[in-house]
Write a protein that holds these residues in place. Sequence first.
Motif, PDB file in Angstrom:
ATOM      1  N   ALA A  50       9.194   4.213   1.274  1.00  0.00           N
ATOM      2  CA  ALA A  50       7.794   2.954   0.203  1.00  0.00           C
ATOM      3  C   ALA A  50       6.599   3.481   1.049  1.00  0.00           C
ATOM      4  CB  ALA A  50       7.782   2.302   0.779  1.00  0.00           C
ATOM      5  N   GLU A  51       7.063   4.506   2.840  1.00  0.00           N
ATOM      6  CA  GLU A  51       5.689   4.514   3.567  1.00  0.00           C
ATOM      7  C   GLU A  51       5.087   6.220   2.942  1.00  0.00           C
ATOM      8  OE1 GLU A  51       4.782   3.334   6.063  1.00  0.00           O
ATOM      9  OE2 GLU A  51       5.480   1.834   6.160  1.00  0.00           O
ATOM     10  N   ALA A  52       6.071   6.715   1.895  1.00  0.00           N
ATOM     11  CA  ALA A  52       5.360   7.805   1.520  1.00  0.00           C
ATOM     12  C   ALA A  52       4.213   7.890   0.717  1.00  0.00           C
ATOM     13  CB  ALA A  52       6.398   8.637   0.844  1.00  0.00           C
ATOM     14  N   TRP A  53       3.853   6.753   0.656  1.00  0.00           N
ATOM     15  CA  TRP A  53       2.488   6.134  -0.462  1.00  0.00           C
ATOM     16  C   TRP A  53       1.865   4.837   0.265  1.00  0.00           C
ATOM     17  CZ3 TRP A  53       7.382   6.123  -3.631  1.00  0.00           C
ATOM     18  CH2 TRP A  53       7.345   7.202  -4.230  1.00  0.00           C
ATOM     19  N   ARG A  54       1.396   4.907   1.559  1.00  0.00           N
ATOM     20  CA  ARG A  54       1.497   4.492   2.207  1.00  0.00           C
ATOM     21  C   ARG A  54      -0.668   5.070   2.596  1.00  0.00           C
ATOM     22  NH1 ARG A  54       0.505   0.386   5.857  1.00  0.00           N
ATOM     23  NH2 ARG A  54       3.089   0.177   6.353  1.00  0.00           N
ATOM     24  N   GLY A  55      -0.836   4.068   2.131  1.00  0.00           N
ATOM     25  CA  GLY A  55      -2.697   4.942   2.205  1.00  0.00           C
ATOM     26  C   GLY A  55      -3.034   6.503   1.003  1.00  0.00           C
ATOM     27  N   ALA A  56      -2.384   5.523   0.085  1.00  0.00           N
ATOM     28  CA  ALA A  56      -2.749   6.996  -0.833  1.00  0.00           C
ATOM     29  C   ALA A  56      -3.566   6.124  -1.971  1.00  0.00           C
ATOM     30  CB  ALA A  56      -1.055   6.381  -2.336  1.00  0.00           C
ATOM     31  N   GLY A  57      -4.056   5.501  -2.135  1.00  0.00           N
ATOM     32  CA  GLY A  57      -4.962   5.378  -2.685  1.00  0.00           C
ATOM     33  C   GLY A  57      -4.498   4.713  -4.281  1.00  0.00           C
ATOM     34  N   GLU A  58      -5.392   5.035  -5.347  1.00  0.00           N
ATOM     35  CA  GLU A  58      -5.184   5.140  -6.787  1.00  0.00           C
ATOM     36  C   GLU A  58      -4.714   6.506  -7.633  1.00  0.00           C
ATOM     37  OE1 GLU A  58      -7.396   3.515 -11.225  1.00  0.00           O
ATOM     38  OE2 GLU A  58      -8.767   3.691  -9.108  1.00  0.00           O
ATOM     39  N   ILE A  59      -3.565   6.556  -7.388  1.00  0.00           N
ATOM     40  CA  ILE A  59      -2.853   7.420  -7.276  1.00  0.00           C
ATOM     41  C   ILE A  59      -1.184   7.212  -7.770  1.00  0.00           C
ATOM     42  CG2 ILE A  59      -3.657   8.765  -5.959  1.00  0.00           C
ATOM     43  CD1 ILE A  59      -1.280   9.104  -4.941  1.00  0.00           C
ATOM     44  N   LEU A  60      -1.094   8.239  -8.819  1.00  0.00           N
ATOM     45  CA  LEU A  60      -0.022   7.680  -9.455  1.00  0.00           C
ATOM     46  C   LEU A  60       1.428   7.995  -8.603  1.00  0.00           C
ATOM     47  CD1 LEU A  60       1.771   7.104 -12.445  1.00  0.00           C
ATOM     48  CD2 LEU A  60       1.496   9.226 -12.678  1.00  0.00           C
ATOM     49  N   ARG A 117       7.540   0.297  -5.531  1.00  0.00           N
ATOM     50  CA  ARG A 117       7.466  -1.218  -5.554  1.00  0.00           C
ATOM     51  C   ARG A 117       7.000  -1.542  -5.120  1.00  0.00           C
ATOM     52  NH1 ARG A 117      10.232   0.943  -9.835  1.00  0.00           N
ATOM     53  NH2 ARG A 117      10.871  -0.204 -12.418  1.00  0.00           N
ATOM     54  N   LEU A 118       8.150  -1.482  -3.642  1.00  0.00           N
ATOM     55  CA  LEU A 118       7.843  -2.448  -2.265  1.00  0.00           C
ATOM     56  C   LEU A 118       6.652  -1.745  -1.964  1.00  0.00           C
ATOM     57  CD1 LEU A 118       8.276  -4.164   0.050  1.00  0.00           C
ATOM     58  CD2 LEU A 118       9.560  -1.704   0.887  1.00  0.00           C
ATOM     59  N   ALA A 119       5.878  -0.774  -1.776  1.00  0.00           N
ATOM     60  CA  ALA A 119       4.151  -0.113  -1.734  1.00  0.00           C
ATOM     61  C   ALA A 119       3.600  -0.866  -2.208  1.00  0.00           C
ATOM     62  CB  ALA A 119       4.543   1.273  -1.854  1.00  0.00           C
ATOM     63  N   ARG A 120       3.689  -0.493  -3.550  1.00  0.00           N
ATOM     64  CA  ARG A 120       2.584  -1.498  -4.653  1.00  0.00           C
ATOM     65  C   ARG A 120       1.934  -3.081  -3.879  1.00  0.00           C
ATOM     66  NH1 ARG A 120       0.927  -1.171  -9.945  1.00  0.00           N
ATOM     67  NH2 ARG A 120      -0.519  -3.171 -11.123  1.00  0.00           N
ATOM     68  N   LEU A 121       2.711  -3.901  -4.086  1.00  0.00           N
ATOM     69  CA  LEU A 121       3.220  -5.007  -3.847  1.00  0.00           C
ATOM     70  C   LEU A 121       2.624  -5.618  -1.797  1.00  0.00           C
ATOM     71  CD1 LEU A 121       6.419  -6.662  -5.192  1.00  0.00           C
ATOM     72  CD2 LEU A 121       4.473  -6.863  -5.909  1.00  0.00           C
ATOM     73  N   THR A 122       3.056  -4.584  -1.299  1.00  0.00           N
ATOM     74  CA  THR A 122       2.653  -4.484  -0.507  1.00  0.00           C
ATOM     75  C   THR A 122       1.304  -3.833   0.795  1.00  0.00           C
ATOM     76  OG1 THR A 122       4.284  -3.239   0.376  1.00  0.00           O
ATOM     77  CG2 THR A 122       4.245  -5.256   0.897  1.00  0.00           C
ATOM     78  N   PHE A 123       1.339  -2.662   1.300  1.00  0.00           N
ATOM     79  CA  PHE A 123       0.383  -1.947   1.707  1.00  0.00           C
ATOM     80  C   PHE A 123      -0.571  -0.774   0.490  1.00  0.00           C
ATOM     81  CE2 PHE A 123       4.879  -0.402   3.169  1.00  0.00           C
ATOM     82  CZ  PHE A 123       4.021   0.921   2.810  1.00  0.00           C
TER      83      PHE A 123
END
Length: 251
Positions: free
Chosen positions: A14-24, A37-43
Motif C-alpha cells: 500500500a505504501e507504494a501509492w502513498r502521496g500518489a495523487g490521482e493516478i491509476l 484498495r487499502l491505500a485508496r481507503l486510507t491515505f
Amino acid sequence: MTVTRAEYCVVACAEAWRGAGEILAAPIGTVPAIGARLARLTFAPDLLLTDGEALLTADVPAVGARAEVVEGWLPYRQHLALVATGRRHVMMGASQIDRYGNQNISCIGYWSRPKRQLLGVRGAPVNTLNNPTSYWIPRHSERVFVERVDMVCGVGYDRAVAAGPSATRYHHLAQVVSDLAVFDFATPDRTMRVRSLHPGVTAGQVAAATGFALTIPDDVPHTREPTAEELRLIREVVDPTGLREREVPAA
C-alpha cells in the motif's frame, strides 16, 4: 492484536501509492490488489482503481467481488495513454530480479533454448520506462533475486542509463516488496538496498536468500505495523476471506 506476515506485506505494498495523487494503480497479484484498495481507503483517496478490465470504480469492493459503483470507462487505448504519460503506478511480479532492478518474466535459461517458458515480455519495457513501477515477490529466494537475469523484460537502472536520456527521463523503480522485506534503490550506484525488514526477519536471513550483495544499513527499521483501522479494513472490508494468507502463509 497479532499481525500476520501477510498483513505487513499488504501495508508495505500500500505504501507504494502513498502521496500518489490521482493516478491509476495497477496492482498485479493478490497482496498488491489488497494493498492498493487499502491505500485508496486510507491515505490515497484520489487513487484510481479499475475492475481489472475496462471500468474505473468509485467504490472499493473486496478482492474478488464486483464493484457496485462505476465512475468511468477506461478502454485499452486510454489505459495505454496513461502508461505512456506516466499517470499509472504498476506493481508487477518478477520471476527474476537483479541488483539494478532488471526484471525477467519471460523465460529461464538462454532465449534460444529456454529451460522454462514463462509469461513473455508483456508490457514490462514500456511500464518501466514510462511510469513508476514497483515489484511484488511473494517467495524471496536466490532463484528470484539473482546476480543476472536470464532475459531483461523490466528495465533496471543500469540498462536505463546505458540507453540514454530517452530511457531515463521517466524511469523510476519505486520499491520491491517481498515476503521478507522492502527494498529500494536509494544508493549512489542505484543498486538494491534494504529499506525495512518485516518483523521476525533478520538482515542475515535476507542476505542468505539473495543471490547478490545487498546494501543493508546498520539501522534498518522494521516494516511499519498496520493501524487498528487498517487491520479492520484488511480483515473485514478488503479481504474478508483471507486470500492474503494463501499468498503469504504464516512464517
